[in-house]
Write a protein that holds these residues in place. Structure first.
Motif, mmCIF file in Angstrom:
data_model
loop_
_atom_site.group_PDB
_atom_site.id
_atom_site.type_symbol
_atom_site.label_atom_id
_atom_site.label_comp_id
_atom_site.label_asym_id
_atom_site.label_seq_id
_atom_site.Cartn_x
_atom_site.Cartn_y
_atom_site.Cartn_z
ATOM 1 N N PRO A 95 0.818 -1.217 0.000
ATOM 2 C CA PRO A 95 0.000 0.000 0.000
ATOM 3 C C PRO A 95 0.849 1.262 0.000
ATOM 4 O O PRO A 95 1.922 1.311 0.611
ATOM 5 N N GLN A 96 0.365 2.280 -0.702
ATOM 6 C CA GLN A 96 1.117 3.531 -0.801
ATOM 7 C C GLN A 96 1.256 4.200 0.557
ATOM 8 O O GLN A 96 2.202 4.962 0.792
ATOM 9 N N SER A 97 0.336 3.914 1.477
ATOM 10 C CA SER A 97 0.441 4.490 2.816
ATOM 11 C C SER A 97 1.648 3.936 3.571
ATOM 12 O O SER A 97 2.086 4.520 4.560
ATOM 13 N N ASP A 101 5.663 4.907 -0.314
ATOM 14 C CA ASP A 101 5.344 5.879 -1.356
ATOM 15 C C ASP A 101 6.637 6.222 -2.103
ATOM 16 O O ASP A 101 7.492 6.948 -1.587
ATOM 17 N N ARG A 150 -1.385 -5.501 7.559
ATOM 18 C CA ARG A 150 -0.363 -4.492 7.822
ATOM 19 C C ARG A 150 0.337 -4.716 9.160
ATOM 20 O O ARG A 150 0.832 -3.772 9.778
ATOM 21 N N ASP A 164 0.305 2.032 10.441
ATOM 22 C CA ASP A 164 -0.905 2.853 10.446
ATOM 23 C C ASP A 164 -0.510 4.306 10.234
ATOM 24 O O ASP A 164 -0.139 5.016 11.175
ATOM 25 N N ALA A 165 -0.575 4.761 8.990
ATOM 26 C CA ALA A 165 -0.157 6.122 8.653
ATOM 27 C C ALA A 165 -1.087 7.177 9.239
ATOM 28 O O ALA A 165 -0.721 8.351 9.292
ATOM 29 N N ASP A 166 -2.281 6.784 9.676
ATOM 30 C CA ASP A 166 -3.232 7.742 10.240
ATOM 31 C C ASP A 166 -3.061 7.931 11.737
ATOM 32 O O ASP A 166 -3.748 8.750 12.343
ATOM 33 N N ASP A 181 3.877 6.222 12.416
ATOM 34 C CA ASP A 181 3.372 5.588 11.191
ATOM 35 C C ASP A 181 3.381 4.065 11.294
ATOM 36 O O ASP A 181 2.768 3.380 10.478
ATOM 37 N N LYS A 205 7.810 7.829 9.106
ATOM 38 C CA LYS A 205 8.334 8.005 7.758
ATOM 39 C C LYS A 205 9.343 9.142 7.766
ATOM 40 O O LYS A 205 9.112 10.187 8.385
#
Length: 490
Positions: free
Chosen positions: A211-213, A216, A286, A308-310, A315, A349
């Motif tokens: 996933p891009q999250s 990237d 993930r 979890d980027a959110d 992250d 990140k």
């Protein structure tokens, strides 16, 4: 008429009849091979052994049977399971736990049960210690003289019995339990998810991109900085009963990299200076199962990390890993924490800063090393780099009262303190390497007056730099390793 469903591989059917008088006919025998193709289950699975009991519970339920608790002590119920399943149901894998790595082979039966190479549904795990490999030249009856290897003085200790079952669904998982030999005590459970990510130009069926999250290519390209954080119990003075002064209070740190194939790799150190190198696959949910053996397989750090980027403060993270360090090692913390302490893990990140130019006026990350929102020299053609206000916080490692100082981060990624500060600005040096976010420096220890060296990483999600230092005096009532934190003044 009887309907029988064949199992994977070689099958043997025996048929006989019995009449009303009890006379039994001769047996009729039929042998055949059967191949049940199940491509939806094929792949590699990874999962952590997680304790489902404790020594206290075992001793209470099995009084007078010390062998049960002793068996559990070998693993603490912790470990890593990795296995590969083919579409024909062939299984190969290994279990890493208690300082051992035990390989196994088996077959997935129609109901999902894994039958191991010896024809049993449970795999006996053994811990082998001591011993010496001896080679002897023997005269055999049929093949003449040959070299024979054998172990002398090796001790084999049973760790438990592992049973596994492959469960269909989305995603497919392997679940299992590690039990005592008698089967009446479950030491640990395991759920291993299938790896689903691929870097192939053309995706094989059933696989997908990372996933891009998480990765990237246009920004961080799978690069993270990561820290291990010291934790405390609710009373604030212990960690699983271990006094705070008995283990490092600083941040372990390192670099985490995610590949296009979905493999996450960490290289760094724990706060006591122990090197950690670990690599494993990220699951579809993930998760990243971590079990890194340490101290010559006498200890480990383990836990399930979730990307979890959110999340507000990281992250990827795990609120509570288990860190075991044996007693008797040289240097500070000789007592260790053989019963384990809790340690947090977090990764952020890291996007290397890029200064705007006439050719590229809007680069991907036109900011400072502390990330978006902390602009340093963000305007093309600036003769003088901008600077942002920061604070440096140092405590532990022989410093009983935390020292907080103001300063600046300039365009050269150097942290400078103001005059007449508690850390003696003349002896303070702090440099951040923009390419990977690593942070190094020195300061004059306010108690001992000696130079203390520190290292760590920039954690862009929190807009701060986190690291640790060793008490230069080598003694003190506080922990030998302390904390260095540089944070923006926002």
């Amino acid at each position: 008429m009887v309907t029988l469903l064949p199992e994977q591989g070689s099958n043997t059917v025996k048929v006989w009849g019995v009449d009303e008088r009890g006379n039994r006919s001769k047996e009729m025998l039929k042998q055949f091979d059967f191949a049940l193709l199940r491509p939806e289950l094929a792949g590699t699975y990874d999962g952590l052994l997680v304790p489902e009991t404790s020594i206290e519970e075992i001793e209470a339920s099995h009084p007078g049977e010390p062998g049960v608790a002793e068996c559990f002590v070998w693993t603490h119920g912790r470990g890593l399971l990795t296995l590969t399943v083919t579409e024909l149901g062939a299984v190969t894998g290994k279990v890493s736990s208690a300082g051992m790595v035990q390989a196994f082979k088996g077959t997935v039966m129609r109901d999902g049960t894994v039958m191991f190479g010896d024809g049993n549904a449970r795999l006996g795990l053994e811990r082998r210690t001591g011993g010496k490999l001896v080679r002897e030249l023997r005269d055999t009856l049929w093949s003449g003289w040959k070299v024979v290897e054998r172990m002398v003085g090796e001790q084999v200790t049973g760790v438990g019995m592992l049973g596994l079952r492959l469960r269909e669904g989305e995603p497919a998982v392997v679940s299992g339990e590690l039990e005592y030999v008698s089967g009446d005590v479950v030491f640990a459970g395991v759920v291993a998810e299938r790896h689903v990510y691929s870097a192939a130009r053309t995706l094989p069926e059933g696989l997908e991109r990372v996933p891009q999250s998480i990765l990237d290519p246009a920004r961080e390209n799978g690069g993270y900085t990561a820290v291990f954080e010291a934790l405390a119990d609710e009373d604030g003075s212990t960690n699983r009963g271990v006094e705070l002064s008995a283990f490092p209070q600083g941040f372990g740190s390192g670099r985490l990299t995610v590949s296009p194939a979905g493999v996450a790799s960490f290289v760094g150190r724990l706060a006591d200076g122990t090197a950690v190198t670990y690599s494993n696959r990220i699951s579809r949910s993930r998760g990243w199962p971590v079990y890194a053996a340490l101290y010559g397989n006498r200890g480990y750090v383990t836990g399930q990390v979730l990307f979890d980027a959110d999340h507000e403060s990281h992250d990827a993270g795990c609120e509570e890993m288990e860190w075991v360090r044996p007693s008797g090692l040289k240097g500070a913390y000789a007592g260790g924490w053989p019963g384990g302490i809790a340690v947090g893990f977090a990764a952020s990140k890291y996007v290397a800063p890029a200064r705007p130019t006439a050719r590229v006026p809007a680069p991907t990350n036109p900011y400072g090393v502390f990330g978006p929102g902390v602009a340093v020299n963000a305007v093309p053609g600036d003769a003088v780099p901008d600077a942002v206000f920061v604070e440096a916080l140092v405590w532990g490692g022989g410093i009983l009262d935390p020292v907080l100082c103001g300063g600046t981060l300039d365009g050269g990624h150097v942290v400078r303190l103001g005059e007449n500060q508690g850390l003696r600005a003349a002896g303070w040096k702090c440099q951040v390497r923009a390419s990977d976010g690593s942070m190094t420096g020195v300061f004059v220890h306010p108690v001992s007056g000696k130079v203390a060296r520190f290292s760590g990483v920039v954690f862009q999600k929190r807009k701060s730099g986190l690291g640790s230092f060793a008490n230069p005096s080598g003694s003190g009532t506080d922990a030998e390793v302390g904390v260095v934190e540089v944070r923006t003044g926002e």
